[in-house]
Design an enzyme around this catalytic site. Sequence first.
Site, PDB file in Angstrom:
ATOM      1  N   GLU A   1      71.269 -68.743  27.720  1.00  0.00           N
ATOM      2  CA  GLU A   1      70.223 -68.050  28.478  1.00  0.00           C
ATOM      3  C   GLU A   1      68.858 -68.650  28.196  1.00  0.00           C
ATOM      4  O   GLU A   1      68.044 -68.835  29.116  1.00  0.00           O
ATOM      5  CB  GLU A   1      70.218 -66.556  28.121  1.00  0.00           C
TER       6      GLU A   1
ATOM      7  N   ASP B   1      67.632 -64.691  30.871  1.00  0.00           N
ATOM      8  CA  ASP B   1      68.491 -63.591  31.304  1.00  0.00           C
ATOM      9  C   ASP B   1      68.075 -63.102  32.695  1.00  0.00           C
ATOM     10  O   ASP B   1      68.922 -62.873  33.570  1.00  0.00           O
ATOM     11  CB  ASP B   1      68.407 -62.454  30.283  1.00  0.00           C
TER      12      ASP B   1
END
Length: 347
Positions: A135, A67
Amino acid sequence: MTINNFIDRIKLPFRKEKELYYSLYAILGFYPRDISVYKQALMHRSVSKRNAKGRPVNNERLEFLGDAILDAIVGDIVFRHFEGKREGFLTSTRSKIVQRETLNRLAHEIGVGKLIKSSGHMSSHNSYMEGNAFEALVGAIYLDRGYAACMRFMQRRILSQLINIDKVAYKEVNFKSKLIEWCQKNKVKLDFQLVEQKRDDGNSPMFFYKAMIEGLEGGQGQGYSKKESQQAASKAALQSLRRKPQFIDAVFAAKTERTKMEEMPVETVPDVEAKDDFIIVSSDIEQAAAAAPAEGRQPEASEPAAVKTACEEEKDEFDLSDIKTTPEKMSKEDIIAAAEAAAFGEK
């Protein structure tokens, strides 16, 4: 060197791992060096696997890392692509690319979902699973090959083939922001009220919100986060405002009533002038004297001070009405003496 030659040179204990190399090459466009981090990136928490130390092994930590890396990479790309654009525009564009809905679609398009290992008893709610794995996969690339490899993956595999960055930048998807902007322009009161919070069959939290415009329900929304549910409620409220003229009429009628109530005084404004009611004026004394008891009775303790004073004095000190006309034979000195006696209560 072909991929087959490359795979043949790697000692693989199981055929499934060899298949994973093929699949990752098709997704990433390069060969993994440390296959273990990619295997962890594709392991959902529902598997409940633990390492030798008893700690859970899943993709949540890699998701956290990926992320952060995605924010940096997409921010870099957006910054260079939209030269001269302000910070707000760049932030909005980056958010649209890295938001869950976009990552879910990207992961599905490149085939990440097919490689995820999860429990066979998953609920129907898998809306975040593929996006989270995407992610985590970026986090694995960063650990395996570094930041430059992550940048190449996003530029060549994702942005150049799957995302039109210009269309994304100018597409409005933030319904809550749009609703807030409309309410502010029209000076309309907006609130988001939590209707219910519970967990679904897979123990994932669910939120139910409604958008209240001037106390009227504009729309409800549900989601697996407060943000998602408020976005859904905002979208429903915007649709009500666009498609239901009677709802807009009701909103502005409620606004008119609210502002009218706000303009009315809630209570009487306190008097700031100092009262001088401790001074007894002559008219008060005359009224008290008229209401005074018969001569000879002492006033009650509960009677006002003005009444007591009138009873004690009975007459105004300047009242000379009891001075009677004197006989003609009365001397000047006698007349003065009689007047003084009457004035000072002497008998």
